[in-house]
Design a protein around this motif. Structure first.
Motif, mmCIF file in Angstrom:
data_model
loop_
_atom_site.group_PDB
_atom_site.id
_atom_site.type_symbol
_atom_site.label_atom_id
_atom_site.label_comp_id
_atom_site.label_asym_id
_atom_site.label_seq_id
_atom_site.Cartn_x
_atom_site.Cartn_y
_atom_site.Cartn_z
ATOM 1 N N PRO A 124 0.811 -1.225 0.000
ATOM 2 C CA PRO A 124 0.000 0.000 0.000
ATOM 3 C C PRO A 124 0.845 1.278 0.000
ATOM 4 N N PHE A 125 1.456 1.543 -1.165
ATOM 5 C CA PHE A 125 2.174 2.795 -1.403
ATOM 6 C C PHE A 125 1.438 3.549 -2.505
ATOM 7 N N TRP A 126 1.386 4.860 -2.374
ATOM 8 C CA TRP A 126 0.805 5.701 -3.403
ATOM 9 C C TRP A 126 1.905 6.617 -3.909
ATOM 10 N N LYS A 127 2.065 6.642 -5.250
ATOM 11 C CA LYS A 127 3.151 7.406 -5.867
ATOM 12 C C LYS A 127 2.591 8.578 -6.666
ATOM 13 N N LYS A 128 3.218 9.722 -6.431
ATOM 14 C CA LYS A 128 2.849 10.922 -7.185
ATOM 15 C C LYS A 128 4.116 11.460 -7.829
ATOM 16 N N GLU A 129 4.051 11.681 -9.132
ATOM 17 C CA GLU A 129 5.186 12.221 -9.874
ATOM 18 C C GLU A 129 4.976 13.700 -10.138
ATOM 19 N N ASN A 130 6.054 14.468 -10.004
ATOM 20 C CA ASN A 130 6.065 15.856 -10.464
ATOM 21 C C ASN A 130 6.648 15.855 -11.860
ATOM 22 N N THR A 131 5.847 16.278 -12.831
ATOM 23 C CA THR A 131 6.280 16.292 -14.222
ATOM 24 C C THR A 131 6.279 17.724 -14.737
ATOM 25 N N SER A 132 6.734 17.888 -15.961
ATOM 26 C CA SER A 132 6.730 19.211 -16.579
ATOM 27 C C SER A 132 5.299 19.717 -16.782
ATOM 28 N N ARG A 133 4.327 18.815 -16.758
ATOM 29 C CA ARG A 133 2.907 19.199 -16.916
ATOM 30 C C ARG A 133 2.163 19.279 -15.592
ATOM 31 N N GLY A 134 2.863 19.055 -14.497
ATOM 32 C CA GLY A 134 2.228 19.103 -13.180
ATOM 33 C C GLY A 134 2.331 17.759 -12.476
ATOM 34 N N GLU A 135 1.540 17.615 -11.423
ATOM 35 C CA GLU A 135 1.568 16.386 -10.628
ATOM 36 C C GLU A 135 0.601 15.358 -11.189
ATOM 37 N N ARG A 136 0.978 14.078 -11.018
ATOM 38 C CA ARG A 136 0.067 12.999 -11.409
ATOM 39 C C ARG A 136 0.322 11.787 -10.516
ATOM 40 N N TRP A 137 -0.772 11.104 -10.163
ATOM 41 C CA TRP A 137 -0.683 9.874 -9.389
ATOM 42 C C TRP A 137 -0.385 8.723 -10.340
ATOM 43 N N VAL A 138 0.414 7.781 -9.888
ATOM 44 C CA VAL A 138 0.863 6.678 -10.729
ATOM 45 C C VAL A 138 0.244 5.376 -10.231
ATOM 46 N N SER A 139 -0.330 4.626 -11.144
ATOM 47 C CA SER A 139 -0.893 3.312 -10.815
ATOM 48 C C SER A 139 0.075 2.223 -11.258
ATOM 49 N N ALA A 140 -0.119 1.030 -10.720
ATOM 50 C CA ALA A 140 0.675 -0.117 -11.169
ATOM 51 C C ALA A 140 0.400 -0.329 -12.658
ATOM 52 N N LYS A 141 1.436 -0.653 -13.385
ATOM 53 C CA LYS A 141 1.306 -0.896 -14.816
ATOM 54 C C LYS A 141 0.796 -2.306 -15.062
ATOM 55 N N HIS A 142 0.217 -2.491 -16.234
ATOM 56 C CA HIS A 142 -0.250 -3.824 -16.636
ATOM 57 C C HIS A 142 0.909 -4.821 -16.579
ATOM 58 N N SER A 143 2.090 -4.393 -17.016
ATOM 59 C CA SER A 143 3.260 -5.281 -17.014
ATOM 60 C C SER A 143 3.670 -5.666 -15.588
ATOM 61 N N ASP A 144 3.477 -4.752 -14.613
ATOM 62 C CA ASP A 144 3.774 -5.078 -13.210
ATOM 63 C C ASP A 144 2.837 -6.181 -12.723
ATOM 64 N N ASN A 145 1.570 -6.062 -13.072
ATOM 65 C CA ASN A 145 0.595 -7.086 -12.675
ATOM 66 C C ASN A 145 0.896 -8.423 -13.332
ATOM 67 N N GLN A 146 1.312 -8.394 -14.598
ATOM 68 C CA GLN A 146 1.672 -9.637 -15.293
ATOM 69 C C GLN A 146 2.851 -10.328 -14.602
ATOM 70 N N GLU A 147 3.848 -9.548 -14.197
ATOM 71 C CA GLU A 147 5.012 -10.118 -13.509
ATOM 72 C C GLU A 147 4.600 -10.774 -12.201
ATOM 73 N N ALA A 148 3.748 -10.100 -11.423
ATOM 74 C CA ALA A 148 3.286 -10.675 -10.155
ATOM 75 C C ALA A 148 2.434 -11.917 -10.380
ATOM 76 N N ASN A 149 1.646 -11.902 -11.440
ATOM 77 C CA ASN A 149 0.766 -13.053 -11.716
ATOM 78 C C ASN A 149 1.521 -14.306 -12.141
ATOM 79 N N LYS A 150 2.752 -14.157 -12.603
ATOM 80 C CA LYS A 150 3.517 -15.341 -13.022
ATOM 81 C C LYS A 150 3.858 -16.235 -11.844
ATOM 82 N N TRP A 151 3.842 -15.681 -10.642
ATOM 83 C CA TRP A 151 4.160 -16.477 -9.451
ATOM 84 C C TRP A 151 2.918 -17.222 -9.001
#
Length: 151
Positions: A124-151
């Motif tokens: 349970p971590f929440w990530k917020k990036e500061n970008t050139s366009r402002g702040e945005r919250w980051v969700s887990a990527k589909h590829s991250d879920n695929q990696e976890a699902n392989k186990w």
């Protein structure tokens, strides 16, 4: 069950010191695998200037402990250290450390990879990036879920 150390902290960690702790008085394990994650300067085509990590104290440590215990049920692991930083982090700063020891390298490699894969999508971590366009919250990527699902 492995000897498990879990730390969630704002301050930086010393890689060499954490490796020394995993190796100290440990003559039964022949393998040590570590992973360190750092703040990148880009993500999804955007320049990143800072990453902010928030968490739910108590729940986060319990979740990381559970992930480490699951790894111990799957592989013969001797020691595990998981350190995850929270707060405001600049580009290049260390975010996470996962260190695993085992009698044999395969268990250490797989245990470490499993912990990182599960941490990315289940902790349970929440990530917020500061970008050139402002702040945005980051969700887990589909590829991250695929990696976890392989186990």
């Amino acid at each position: 069950m492995a000897n498990i150390i879990i730390k969630v902290q704002q301050q930086d960690f010393d890689f060499a010191s954490e490796v020394d702790t995993l190796e100290a008085h440990n003559q039964s394990d022949g393998a040590l695998v570590t992973f360190v994650g750092r703040v990148r300067n880009n993500n999804d085509g955007e320049q990143i200037s800072q990453l902010t990590l928030e968490h739910y104290p108590g729940m986060t440590e319990q979740c990381l402990q559970h992930i480490a215990e699951q790894a111990c049920q799957r592989w013969q692991l001797g020691r595990i250290t998981i350190i995850h930083r929270v707060g405001d982090l600049a580009v290049g700063e260390k975010i996470v450390f996962v260190g695993v020891t085992s009698k044999h390298r395969k268990d250490a490699y797989q245990g470490n990879e499993f912990i990182m894969d599960y941490l990315k999508v289940n902790a349970p971590f929440w990530k917020k990036e500061n970008t050139s366009r402002g702040e945005r919250w980051v969700s887990a990527k589909h590829s991250d879920n695929q990696e976890a699902n392989k186990w």
